[in-house]
Design an enzyme around this catalytic site. Structure first.
Site: not given
Ligand code: NAP
Length: 327
Positions: A238, A267, A286
């Site tokens: 984000r 955005e 995005h």
């Molecule tokens: P996820 O499976 O929940 O993974 C999130 C990861 O971030 C986890 O490994 C978590 O660590 C880590 N994390 C959380 N807080 C942190 C911190 N303070 N420092 C370091 N690492 C941290 O989520 P996902 O499905 O991969 O999605 C991740 C994110 O991608 C979404 O929340 C969204 O913001 C973004 N996204 C963007 C798009 C786009 O269109 N650009 C699309 C989809 C998603 P732990 O495993 O250790 O808890």
């Protein structure tokens, strides 16, 4: 009488049509949700909301006394005041998993594009600048394969990026997350590092955490200073996980070599944003998960969550299970 729902910004047409058979659906796109009189009127007796990036805060919830569920058509849910929803016993859901590979493809696309300067060289060819057969070294890019990739946020998408990098590009995988992941370390021969160490040694840095109070401004001036001058930074998370004016300064001062960005502080990105003037920045609007196939799957999963919540069943992707446990 059909239950009333609001669909907001993006719900794929076939899904919307199916919902319309079951519910009294009111569709809104990009309205001022604090002021739009029609939106606020419909919100009053709405039981469910399904959609993309609707900011749901205390002020909005004041206008929604009958709301039972907010179903996000996204995996990120930084647009929701989850505590506020839980206090009011309103369920919140998201769409994890179905978009993982698509977002990883986008992030990897940005990485390769920035490394090999594909958009810049595309403009070079189309603008008629290719005059001699062998282009000058000033237009050469940098290798992706066999380099060090630092992934910040080794969740579902982070792991899908690691898979591509390790098996497809022979990259060395470094990662930082809140917790260590032994299976990931084993599968991708990945090494866990503290954030500062990861920033110092990585050739490519992919940021793919959720936006939370802890990750807001996670990458700022100090972090860019730690990166190699040759580093390429990719943000697929984000916009607000990065201090954007510091990113701009780092790119302008040569503190880092290039960036690939899918997300921005504001955005749509403003036309006068200096990022748009930099050749060493590759941008996308995005579109991390925006393929026809994946957007449909996300809408379908969001509809499944909504229907479950409105028919008294536990939605498969409940973000605030405390609401369910209180029942
Ligand atoms: P996820 O499976 O929940 O993974 C999130 C990861 O971030 C986890 O490994 C978590 O660590 C880590 N994390 C959380 N807080 C942190 C911190 N303070 N420092 C370091 N690492 C941290 O989520 P996902 O499905 O991969 O999605 C991740 C994110 O991608 C979404 O929340 C969204 O913001 C973004 N996204 C963007 C798009 C786009 O269109 N650009 C699309 C989809 C998603 P732990 O495993 O250790 O808890």
């Amino acid at each position: 009488m059909k239950k009333k729902i609001i669909a907001y910004n993006r719900v794929e047409k076939p899904v919307l049509e199916k919902l319309e058979q079951q519910y009294d659906v009111h569709f809104f796109k990009d309205v001022d949700t604090k002021k739009d009189p029609e939106f606020l009127k419909q919100l009053h007796d709405t039981e469910g909301i399904i959609g993309l990036e609707l900011p749901v805060d205390g002020q909005l919830l004041e206008h929604a006394p009958n709301l039972k569920i907010v179903s996000n058509v996204s995996v990120g849910y930084n647009n929701l005041d989850v505590d506020g929803l839980t206090e009011r016993n309103i369920m919140a859901t998201n769409t994890p998993g179905v978009l993982t590979d698509t977002v990883a493809d986008t992030v990897f696309g940005l990485l390769i594009s920035a490394a090999r300067r594909i958009p810049e060289l595309d403009r070079y060819v189309k603008n008629g600048k290719w005059k001699v057969e062998a282009i000058e070294p000033e237009y050469f890019g940098t290798d992706v394969h066999h380099k060090k990739l630092g992934i910040i946020g080794m969740g579902r998408i982070g792991q899908a990026i690691a898979k591509r990098a390790h098996f497809g590009f022979d990259m060395e995988i470094l990662y930082h997350s809140r917790s260590r992941k032994p299976v990931v370390e084993e599968t991708f021969n990945a090494e866990y590092l503290g954030l500062d160490e990861l920033l110092k040694v990585s050739d490519y840095i992919c940021l793919i955490t959720p936006l939370t109070p802890e990750t807001t401004g996670l990458i700022g001036k100090q972090e860019f200073q730690l990166m190699k001058n040759s580093a390429i930074f990719i943000n697929g998370s984000r916009g607000k996980t990065v201090v954007e004016h510091e990113l701009i300064a780092a790119l302008q001062n040569g503190e880092i070599a290039a960036a690939g960005l899918d997300v921005y502080e504001q955005e749509p990105v403003q036309a006068d944003n200096p990022l748009l003037k930099l050749d060493n920045v590759v941008t996308t609007p995005h579109i991390g998960s925006s393929t026809h196939e994946t957007e449909l799957k996300m809408s379908e999963l969001a509809a499944t969550n909504l229907e479950a919540g409105l028919s008294g069943k536990k939605p498969p992707n409940l973000i605030n299970p405390a609401v369910w446990e209180k029942k």
